[in-house]
Structure formats: structure tokens, C-alpha cells
Design an enzyme around this catalytic site. Structure first.
Site, PDB file in Angstrom:
ATOM      1  N   LYS A  71     -10.857  19.613  11.926  1.00  0.00           N
ATOM      2  CA  LYS A  71     -11.591  19.806  13.183  1.00  0.00           C
ATOM      3  C   LYS A  71     -11.466  21.265  13.584  1.00  0.00           C
ATOM      4  O   LYS A  71     -10.406  21.710  13.997  1.00  0.00           O
ATOM      5  CB  LYS A  71     -11.025  18.900  14.281  1.00  0.00           C
ATOM      6  CG  LYS A  71     -11.300  17.438  13.994  1.00  0.00           C
ATOM      7  CD  LYS A  71     -10.165  16.546  14.416  1.00  0.00           C
ATOM      8  CE  LYS A  71     -10.140  15.292  13.580  1.00  0.00           C
ATOM      9  NZ  LYS A  71      -8.838  14.937  13.054  1.00  0.00           N
ATOM     10  N   TRP A 103     -16.665  19.253  12.741  1.00  0.00           N
ATOM     11  CA  TRP A 103     -15.852  18.522  11.781  1.00  0.00           C
ATOM     12  C   TRP A 103     -16.241  18.982  10.378  1.00  0.00           C
ATOM     13  O   TRP A 103     -17.418  18.971  10.034  1.00  0.00           O
ATOM     14  CB  TRP A 103     -16.119  17.019  11.883  1.00  0.00           C
ATOM     15  CG  TRP A 103     -15.455  16.388  13.061  1.00  0.00           C
ATOM     16  CD1 TRP A 103     -15.204  16.972  14.264  1.00  0.00           C
ATOM     17  CD2 TRP A 103     -14.957  15.053  13.126  1.00  0.00           C
ATOM     18  NE1 TRP A 103     -14.576  16.079  15.096  1.00  0.00           N
ATOM     19  CE2 TRP A 103     -14.421  14.890  14.425  1.00  0.00           C
ATOM     20  CE3 TRP A 103     -14.918  13.986  12.246  1.00  0.00           C
ATOM     21  CZ2 TRP A 103     -13.842  13.698  14.849  1.00  0.00           C
ATOM     22  CZ3 TRP A 103     -14.349  12.799  12.665  1.00  0.00           C
ATOM     23  CH2 TRP A 103     -13.814  12.662  13.957  1.00  0.00           C
ATOM     24  N   THR A 156       0.842  -1.195   0.000  1.00  0.00           N
ATOM     25  CA  THR A 156       0.000   0.000   0.000  1.00  0.00           C
ATOM     26  C   THR A 156       0.876   1.243   0.000  1.00  0.00           C
ATOM     27  O   THR A 156       2.015   1.210   0.460  1.00  0.00           O
ATOM     28  CB  THR A 156      -0.906   0.064   1.241  1.00  0.00           C
ATOM     29  OG1 THR A 156      -0.059   0.126   2.389  1.00  0.00           O
ATOM     30  CG2 THR A 156      -1.802  -1.129   1.343  1.00  0.00           C
ATOM     31  N   GLU A 214      -6.448  -2.654   0.240  1.00  0.00           N
ATOM     32  CA  GLU A 214      -6.767  -3.766   1.134  1.00  0.00           C
ATOM     33  C   GLU A 214      -8.000  -4.539   0.670  1.00  0.00           C
ATOM     34  O   GLU A 214      -8.260  -5.638   1.142  1.00  0.00           O
ATOM     35  CB  GLU A 214      -7.032  -3.233   2.560  1.00  0.00           C
ATOM     36  CG  GLU A 214      -5.810  -2.751   3.314  1.00  0.00           C
ATOM     37  CD  GLU A 214      -5.385  -1.321   2.959  1.00  0.00           C
ATOM     38  OE1 GLU A 214      -5.866  -0.780   1.933  1.00  0.00           O
ATOM     39  OE2 GLU A 214      -4.580  -0.745   3.706  1.00  0.00           O
TER      40      GLU A 214
HETATM   41  P1  AMP Z   1      -5.483   3.095  -2.083  1.00  0.00           P
HETATM   42  O1  AMP Z   1      -5.392   2.029  -1.085  1.00  0.00           O
HETATM   43  O2  AMP Z   1      -4.203   3.805  -2.337  1.00  0.00           O
HETATM   44  O3  AMP Z   1      -6.117   2.617  -3.344  1.00  0.00           O
HETATM   45  O4  AMP Z   1      -6.443   4.222  -1.493  1.00  0.00           O
HETATM   46  C1  AMP Z   1      -7.743   3.927  -1.047  1.00  0.00           C
HETATM   47  C2  AMP Z   1      -8.407   5.181  -0.547  1.00  0.00           C
HETATM   48  O5  AMP Z   1      -8.711   6.062  -1.645  1.00  0.00           O
HETATM   49  C3  AMP Z   1      -9.736   4.929   0.114  1.00  0.00           C
HETATM   50  O6  AMP Z   1      -9.605   4.485   1.444  1.00  0.00           O
HETATM   51  C4  AMP Z   1     -10.389   6.298   0.007  1.00  0.00           C
HETATM   52  O7  AMP Z   1      -9.908   7.171   1.010  1.00  0.00           O
HETATM   53  C5  AMP Z   1      -9.898   6.803  -1.333  1.00  0.00           C
HETATM   54  N1  AMP Z   1     -10.932   6.566  -2.350  1.00  0.00           N
HETATM   55  C6  AMP Z   1     -11.024   5.524  -3.192  1.00  0.00           C
HETATM   56  N2  AMP Z   1     -12.115   5.660  -3.974  1.00  0.00           N
HETATM   57  C7  AMP Z   1     -12.734   6.808  -3.614  1.00  0.00           C
HETATM   58  C8  AMP Z   1     -13.923   7.492  -4.027  1.00  0.00           C
HETATM   59  N3  AMP Z   1     -14.686   7.053  -5.004  1.00  0.00           N
HETATM   60  N4  AMP Z   1     -14.239   8.656  -3.388  1.00  0.00           N
HETATM   61  C9  AMP Z   1     -13.471   9.144  -2.399  1.00  0.00           C
HETATM   62  N5  AMP Z   1     -12.337   8.548  -1.970  1.00  0.00           N
HETATM   63  C10 AMP Z   1     -11.972   7.393  -2.567  1.00  0.00           C
END
Ligand code: AMP
Length: 545
Positions: free
Chosen positions: A445, A450, A187, A335
């Protein structure tokens, strides 16, 4: 519970869900659609044969069940072949994030215990720099796009095409336990070392079947992708298997274009010349494609795009829809393999006025088949799905990583109370649609309130002069934190004052309170992005404090 379980016949075949099963009889007889990468074009029959050759070549290098094979390549036909051949022999595919720093790459390769590395010419310098510290690697295979590959300064087993040409074109892929690990990767965007996630054959097969169904059924009357479509990923294959969509596209037997290194003009040209009908990417990549010189003479009206990885702002969705792009959102994370939710556009929503359609298209969508999603408060109590209550998104699905690779403590946090904790806060509408409000870490915050940075970004994105916006918290003596916006201007209309004026309509309507109006608006030339092209709020925060 007294369920009835009958003992199967000793001679019954139990049919493990293995990745080899995605290579269906349908695409073995497919003779129209191809897999295209640079100047190379392969029929599905050739693709199947190349998978056998790659499997034979890997075995010849001493790779067997349980061994980890790392790939460092741009998006290519080779990568797709690795998606199949490596797990199909029982080995584990480690898709190396080539955008990490060399030290982080070294960490991930040692942590994953890579044994063989397939490395593109462009990444030889990285390997040359860390080779002495790679603890488990025994051999390298060179990947090259040119007839005369550069000479590596270390010994390799040879070049990919040469090895494939010499290898046996028949390979009998064995059955084994469907719970065997098929893929692993790391990640991004976390503090400390990257964390490894991994997925089994069974998980990837179930994810693929659900993805195929989503592609066929999420858009009223018009599939996002079907057999006559042309698919080009623009989410890197190293990142969550390009959202697993190459597996789905291969199972469907569609025409596939692999674009190599992402260059905006090249991507627009491929969309035009190859008639691409479906892609997926993060918002910044879409923006780069639309801003490219080649975009000006490209007709995007046949292009459907899923945006994920970050929120799609209403401003970005409108810009895409003005270019006639059929745009959708999806939600997931490394994940989660990643599919959790995709926009479902109903026939009624398609007939809505533009602005109302945008409002549905930018939400994170409704949960995919087999996915349970809920929102919980800080005490793990489920919140109502009323479109207003906000809580942390928790999920269950058959394909979520079961733990972080060799990290029991972080895994226990991820899976607290038997649900996977996403670290995102959202509301869920009565129709099941998820509206992501923020990452928990990005919420601002201020006083006792929030403020969602995504909500503010969405509002600022509809200012006609704004090209890109990000909002972060900055410390404030009086209020704890206040929002600060960084904006890339599209034109001269974009000034800090005009953005403040633009936000007054939302204050007046009660959508935000006056403390949500950014304390500071910076017009900047560039906003830092992560290794997968998302806005890097962590880096912005550290630069500002
Ligand atoms: P990653 O593990 O790098 O793919 O990042 C995942 C994170 O990207 C998620 O936990 C969200 O915070 C963000 N994310 C993914 N899809 C969306 C979406 N459609 N809208 C807003 N945030 C998103």
C-alpha cells in the site's frame, strides 16, 4: 422449494462414495504399469494386496474407525499405501509436515490426537526429542529404506515390511458413512500455531473424479496425463495429499514414480530414466531441477508440469518452455483440498506466439468442474469479471474443508457468508481465467495506491539476468509502504540499476506507476522458503524490520 424426494426401497444400495471405490477394476487387471519407489517396483495387483496387508497390520495394532494415524515419510510407495489403507479401514490419515519445527510437529500431533505413528528412520530423532510430550500416541511403526534399519531408542511395533509380510493379505473393507473424515493435515505459513484442515471420503472421491477429468481434458488434444503417461509427484505427499493427484493417478492405473527425498539431480535422473511425462510442483522446485547437473543431459520435451502453490512468473515459464516443457498453472490452497482452477490451453492458444502463450499459462487457470469462484469487494459485493476489477477470491466446491479442526472462531472467518475466503486478491477475465494479483497480506500500500507484488515480480522476472525474484513491502515514512525487491542473479547482467532500467518500459506504457518501482533492490545469494518450498515473505518481512 418443493422438490420431490422419494423414499428409497429398504433393500436399495445407497453406494457411499468411499476411497476404496477409487481402486477400480481397471487397475486391478493392470499388468503393465507399476508403482515404483527406490529399488522397489510393484504391479497394481501387488499394490492392492499390500493395501490389504497394511489394513490387517493396522487392525492388529488396535487401530479402528475414528483413530488417527500419523505418517512421517518421504514420498514413497508406503505413503501411497497409507493414502488408501488408513482411510479405508475408517481411520484418519494425518500427513505430518516433516519440515515444521519439532515443537510445531508436536503441536500438530497432539492437536490431531494421533494414536499410531508410522515414522521413517530419518525422522526418528524428531520423535525421540518430543516423545515424552506426545499425549495420545500409543504405538510406532518404523519405515525404513535399508535392510538393516537403525535401532530406535523407543519401543516400536516393528518395521513396516516385516509387519506387512506377516499380515493377512485379504481384507474385506467395510462400507460406512461417506462423510467420515478420511484425512487431516496442518496449514503452513500462518502466524501462530498451524491450523488443521480435514477432508471426508466423499470429498476426496469427488475431488479425484474432477482431477481425473481435468488431467484428461485441460490441454488441447494432448492430455496432461492418461493411461500411457508416467507420473511423478514433486509436491510433498504431506502437503494437501500431493494435491490429491496420487489418488487420480492410481484410479487411472498409470505408471507412478515416488522419488523419496527430493534431490534435484535424482529428480532429473528419474525424469530421464523412467520417462516421466507428468509432474506438479511449486516454482522453486522446478527451478532446482532445471539447475541441477543432471538436467543438462535430460530431455524434458515429453514432460508436462503443473505449477501451483505460488505464482508462476513469466520469466520462469519462459525458462521452462525454452527447455520444451509443457507448463501449466493451477490454483488452490490447503483449505480447498486443493483443486480450484487449472490452466486450460485451447487449440487456438497453443498456436499463439510464445510470449502470448506465456501470458495465459502463468494465469491461475479457469475454475475446475463443480467449482464456483467469485471475487468480492471489502463489503462482500461481487465484482465484475472484466479482467480489471480486483477483489478477494471466494469459492464453493464439494471438497472444501468444512472448518478448521477444533477451531470454531477461525472457521467462521474462513466461511463468512457461506463462501470460503481465500485471502487472495484477483481479477477474473471474461473467459473465466483467474489472475491472482496477490495475497491480501502481501499487497503493497503506497500512498493511496495498492501495488500487486506478483505483478512486479512478473515484470522483474523477464529481465534476462534474473533467476528468482520476490517483492515485499517495506515501511516508508512518506508513502506508508514502498516495494523492495530481492533478486537472485542468473548472471553478471543482473544489477540493481539494470533492473530499474528494465522497469522503465512498464512505467512508460502505464502498466505501473512510478511509485511501483522498488525503492530498494537487493541482489542476494538466497531467498528464504517455507516448509513446502515456497518463498517465505512472512520471514523476509520479519528479517527486514
Ligand atoms: P497453501 O495453503 O500453503 O497451499 O497456500 C495456498 C496459497 O498459495 C493460495 O492462497 C495462494 O496465495 C497461493 N497460490 C496457490 N496457487 C497459486 C497460483 N497459481 N498463483 C498465485 N498464487 C497461488
Amino acid at each position: 422449494m418443493n422438490t420431490k424426494i422419494l423414499k428409497p426401497s429398504d433393500s436399495a444400495y445407497t453406494y457411499p462414495l468411499l476411497i476404496k471405490r477409487l481402486l477400480t477394476s481397471v487397475q486391478r487387471v493392470e499388468n503393465r504399469n507399476q508403482i515404483i519407489s527406490g529399488s522397489q517396483r510393484f504391479s497394481y495387483r501387488q499394490f492392492n494386496e499390500r493395501i490389504c496387508r497394511l489394513a490387517s497390520a493396522l487392525r492388529a495394532q488396535g487401530i479402528g474407525p475414528g483413530d488417527v494415524v500419523a505418517v512421517m515419510d518421504w514420498d514413497s510407495h508406503r505413503y501411497l499405501e497409507c493414502f488408501f489403507a488408513i482411510p479405508m479401514i475408517g481411520a484418519v490419515l494425518h500427513t505430518v509436515n516433516i519440515r515444521l519445527s519439532p515443537q510445531q510437529i508436536l503441536y500438530t500431533m497432539n492437536h490431531a490426537q494421533d494414536k499410531l505413528v508410522l515414522v521413517h528412520d530419518d525422522f526418528l530423532p524428531i520423535i525421540e526429542g518430543i516423545q515424552g510430550e506426545l499425549e495420545t500416541v500409543k504405538a510406532y511403526i518404523q519405515l525404513s529404506d535399508v535392510d538393516a534399519p537403525v535401532t530406535a531408542s523407543f519401543i516400536t511395533a516393528g518395521e513396516y515390511e516385516t509387519l506387512l509380510a506377516r499380515a493377512d493379505s485379504c481384507y474385506e473393507f467395510p462400507d460406512f458413512d461417506e462423510n467420515s473424515v478420511a484425512t487431516a493435515f496442518y496449514t503452513t505459513g500462518t502466524t501462530g500455531n498451524p491450523k488443521g484442515v480435514y477432508f471426508s471420503h466423499r470429498q476426496l472421491v469427488l475431488h479425484t473424479l474432477t482431477m481425473v477429468n481435468s488431467l484428461l481434458s485441460r490441454n488441447a488434444d494432448v492430455p496432461l496425463l492418461n493411461h500411457s503417461g508416467v507420473y511423478m509427484p514433486i509436491t510433498p505427499m504431506f502437503h494437501v495429499h500431493a494435491w490429491g493427484i496420487p489418488y487420480a493417478a492410481t484410479m487411472m492405473g498409470v505408471q507412478q514414480i515416488y522419488p523419496g527425498r527430493y534431490e534435484p539431480n535424482k529428480l532429473a535422473r528419474l525424469i530421464r530414466e523412467e520417462g516421466v511425462t507428468f509432474s506438479h510442483c511449486v516454482p522453486t522446485i522446478l527451478h532446482m531441477v532445471l539447475q541441477s547437473d543432471d538436467a543438462s543431459n535430460t530431455d524434458f520435451s515429453k514432460w508436462k508440469v503443473i505449477i501451483g502453490g505460488s505464482a508462476l512468473t513469466p520469466g520462469q515459464a519462459e525458462q521452462a518452455m525454452f527447455r520444451s516443457i509443457d507448463i501449466f498453472s493451477a490454483y488452490g490452497m490447503s483449505e480447498t483440498c486443493p483443486l480450484l482452477a487449472i490452466t486450460r490451453i485451447t487449440r487456438e492458444q497453443r498456436d499463439l506466439p510464445f510470449a502470448e502463450q506465456v501470458a495465459w499459462r502463468v494465469k491461475a487457470g479457469v475454475p475446475s468442474d463443480l467449482v464456483d469462484i467469485d471475487i468480492w469487494d471489502a463489503n462482500n459485493i461481487p465484482m465484475p469479471h472484466d479482467g480489471k476489477s480486483v477483489g478477494e477470491v471466494v469459492a464453493r466446491a464439494p471438497w472444501l474443508t468444512q472448518s478448521y479442526l477444533y477451531e470454531p472462531e477461525k472457521s467462521a472467518e474462513l466461511w463468512a457468508n457461506g463462501w470460503l475466503h481465500t485471502g487472495d486478491v484477483a481479477s477474473i477475465h471474461p473467459n473465466g481465467c483467474i489472475e491472482i494479483k496477490d495475497r491480501i497480506k502481501d499487497v503493497i500500500k503506497t500512498g493511496g495506491e495498492w501495488i500487486s507484488s506478483l505483478t512486479l515480480e512478473g515484470m522483474i522476472s523477464t529481465h534476462p539476468g534474473v533467476q528468482t525474484v520476490t517483492v515485499i513491502a517495506i515501511p516508508d515514512e512518506h508513502w506508508g509502504e514502498r516495494p523492495c525487491a530481492m533478486v537472485i542473479a542468473r548472471n553478471a547482467e543482473c544489477t540493481a540499476q539494470s533492473i530499474l532500467d528494465h522497469l522503465q518500459q512498464y512505467v512508460a506504457s502505464g502498466a505501473i506507476n512510478k511509485w511501483a518501482v522498488p525503492k530498494e533492490i537487493r541482489i542476494v545469494a538466497e531467498i528464504p522458503t517455507t516448509s513446502v518450498g515456497k518463498i517465505d515473505k512472512k520471514r523476509i518481512r520479519s528479517q527486514m524490520t
